[in-house]
Design a protein around this motif. Structure first.
Motif, mmCIF file in Angstrom:
data_model
loop_
_atom_site.group_PDB
_atom_site.id
_atom_site.type_symbol
_atom_site.label_atom_id
_atom_site.label_comp_id
_atom_site.label_asym_id
_atom_site.label_seq_id
_atom_site.Cartn_x
_atom_site.Cartn_y
_atom_site.Cartn_z
ATOM 1 N N ASN A 257 0.834 -1.195 0.000
ATOM 2 C CA ASN A 257 0.000 0.000 0.000
ATOM 3 C C ASN A 257 0.875 1.253 0.000
ATOM 4 N N THR A 259 0.454 5.836 -0.269
ATOM 5 C CA THR A 259 -0.345 7.048 -0.460
ATOM 6 C C THR A 259 0.443 8.003 -1.337
ATOM 7 N N PRO A 303 2.391 3.173 4.490
ATOM 8 C CA PRO A 303 1.592 3.280 5.718
ATOM 9 C C PRO A 303 2.401 3.195 7.008
ATOM 10 N N GLU A 327 -11.546 7.454 9.186
ATOM 11 C CA GLU A 327 -12.728 6.921 8.500
ATOM 12 C C GLU A 327 -12.775 5.402 8.522
ATOM 13 N N SER A 337 -4.569 -1.029 11.318
ATOM 14 C CA SER A 337 -4.551 -0.251 10.084
ATOM 15 C C SER A 337 -5.619 0.845 10.169
ATOM 16 N N TYR A 338 -5.207 2.078 9.880
ATOM 17 C CA TYR A 338 -6.116 3.224 9.903
ATOM 18 C C TYR A 338 -6.246 3.798 8.500
ATOM 19 N N ARG A 339 -7.442 4.293 8.189
ATOM 20 C CA ARG A 339 -7.655 5.098 6.992
ATOM 21 C C ARG A 339 -8.118 6.471 7.458
ATOM 22 N N ARG A 341 -8.956 10.458 6.427
ATOM 23 C CA ARG A 341 -9.286 11.427 5.395
ATOM 24 C C ARG A 341 -8.731 12.778 5.825
ATOM 25 N N LEU A 347 -7.093 10.315 1.088
ATOM 26 C CA LEU A 347 -7.233 9.211 2.027
ATOM 27 C C LEU A 347 -5.849 8.610 2.275
ATOM 28 N N GLU A 349 -3.357 5.932 4.272
ATOM 29 C CA GLU A 349 -3.311 4.676 5.020
ATOM 30 C C GLU A 349 -2.158 4.713 6.004
ATOM 31 N N THR A 351 -0.358 2.337 9.276
ATOM 32 C CA THR A 351 -0.331 1.137 10.122
ATOM 33 C C THR A 351 0.513 1.427 11.348
#
Length: 384
Positions: A257, A259, A303, A327, A337-339, A341, A347, A349, A351
């Motif tokens: 992952n 961003t 992340p 979110e 794991s966080y998402r 905004r 968005l 990500e 961890t």
């Protein structure tokens, strides 16, 4: 890359670094078309002696077609294939110093384990004590001695996989090709089998090329991987190089992952790039890549490189700092794991290792939070 850098790149692998001056496989300008579809589009690759080399990519990227051409099951429309210094481009499969292990394992159900392993040697005319010794050695290497007289239906999935490997290595090929070899196994068996493959490479010295779509599997197995897309190789590198220093957005997003913050490079100072991010009032900073000042680019951050805390908890002096709202949240055992905004809509990500009991978690759903990360832990990529 210097000799020391090569050595350092492989220092975490359980076998000796491949000799970068001794390629077992050379592919030059390989093209394969099926009608109007170009499945492989001009691939150049070197695979070095002793490597576990992964061809990594999604469905339809050309990795299995490339493997089949190495095996002689398909012929290229253009280009050349050399194995151990010999041009084998036009040779049939049985004249190549190659064995291939298919995803289905393709064991003979009416034969014992020992007979399955011995089959290829018998076809080559090996008999008597030599046959018995080589089969016995292959079974021992894969810890199958006690199963020699069983039939495939009496074995577990992991055991059948080891039988297929034993049958592949017993002929002592210069090159072992494996097409999604662990795809039929469940998670725990697959993880165990990955380390068995690594040990096998270490014990035998056989060069292996593995086709996989599983990024984690490639990271565990490979000395190096080639990331493929639309018939082309996008990047070749060690697991560390591909993950930490992807050469493009595609490679960065494909391996784990990530961003991405799009923007324009405002300045580069002391190896750190300042990016004016679209929709964000304050700039973000990352390790400079191959993007010039004034050009479009993207800041890429993983992340695990991002820190998270309740609003107002970011340390003073952090130049990469964002606010946002949680979110999404997933407890995964070893990590959460966080998402998040952000205020400008991206968005992100994140961890975080669960070093304490989850009951002590200080960030939860819908919380307002701060995010921050060091410039050295982010990378500036091109716009495409």
């Amino acid at each position: 890359m210097s000799d020391q850098a090569i050595s350092d790149a492989y220092s975490d692998r359980p076998w000796e670094a491949p000799d970068r001056h001794d390629p077992v496989v050379r592919l030059r300008g390989i093209v394969k078309k099926f009608g109007s579809i170009e499945a492989v589009a001009g691939v150049d690759l070197d695979v070095y002696r002793g490597e576990i080399f992964c061809l990594l990519g999604g469905s339809g990227c050309g990795k299995t077609t490339l493997l089949r051409m190495l095996a002689g099951l398909e012929l290229p429309n253009a280009g050349s294939i050399e194995i151990d210094g010999e041009d084998v481009t036009a040779l049939p499969p049985y004249e190549r110093p190659v064995n291939m292990m298919f995803q289905s394992y393709a064991l003979f159900p009416h034969m014992s384990v020992a007979a399955n392993v011995a089959f290829g040697l018998k076809r080559d005319g090996v008999r008597g004590e030599e046959l018995e010794a080589r089969v016995s050695d292959a079974l021992a290497q894969l810890e199958l001695t006690d199963f020699a007289n069983r039939r495939p239906h009496q074995l577990s999935g992991g055991q059948r996989q080891r039988v297929a490997l034993a049958r592949a290595i017993v002929k002592r090929p210069k090159l072992l090709l494996l097409d999604e070899p662990l795809g039929a196994l469940d998670k725990r068996l697959r993880e165990n089998a990955q380390y068995q493959l690594i040990k096998l490479a270490d014990d035998t010295g056989i060069t292996m090329i593995v086709v996989t779509h599983d990024q984690e599997e490639a990271m565990v197995l490979s000395t190096r991987s080639a990331v493929m897309d639309k018939g082309q190789v996008r990047q070749v590198g060690t697991p560390t190089e591909l993950y930490e220093r992807p050469g493009s957005r595609f490679v960065g997003a494909f391996l784990g992952n990530i961003t991405l913050f799009d923007g324009t490079v405002a300045a580069i100072r002391d190896g750190i790039a300042e990016l004016k991010v679209d929709g964000l009032d304050t700039p973000l900073f990352a390790a400079a890549g191959q993007v010039a000042v004034g050009s479009r680019g993207a800041l890429a951050v993983r992340p695990e490189k991002v820190r998270i805390g309740r609003q107002g908890t970011a340390p003073e002096g952090q130049i990469n700092r964002l606010g946002g709202t949680v979110e999404g949240l997933a407890y995964l055992g070893d990590v959460t794991s966080y998402r998040v905004r952000t205020e400008h809509g991206t968005l992100v990500e994140v961890t975080r290792a669960n070093s304490e009991n989850a009951a002590k978690r200080d960030v939860d759903w819908d919380d307002r939070v701060d995010l921050w990360f060091d410039p050295e832990n982010a990378l500036l990529l091109g716009a495409d």
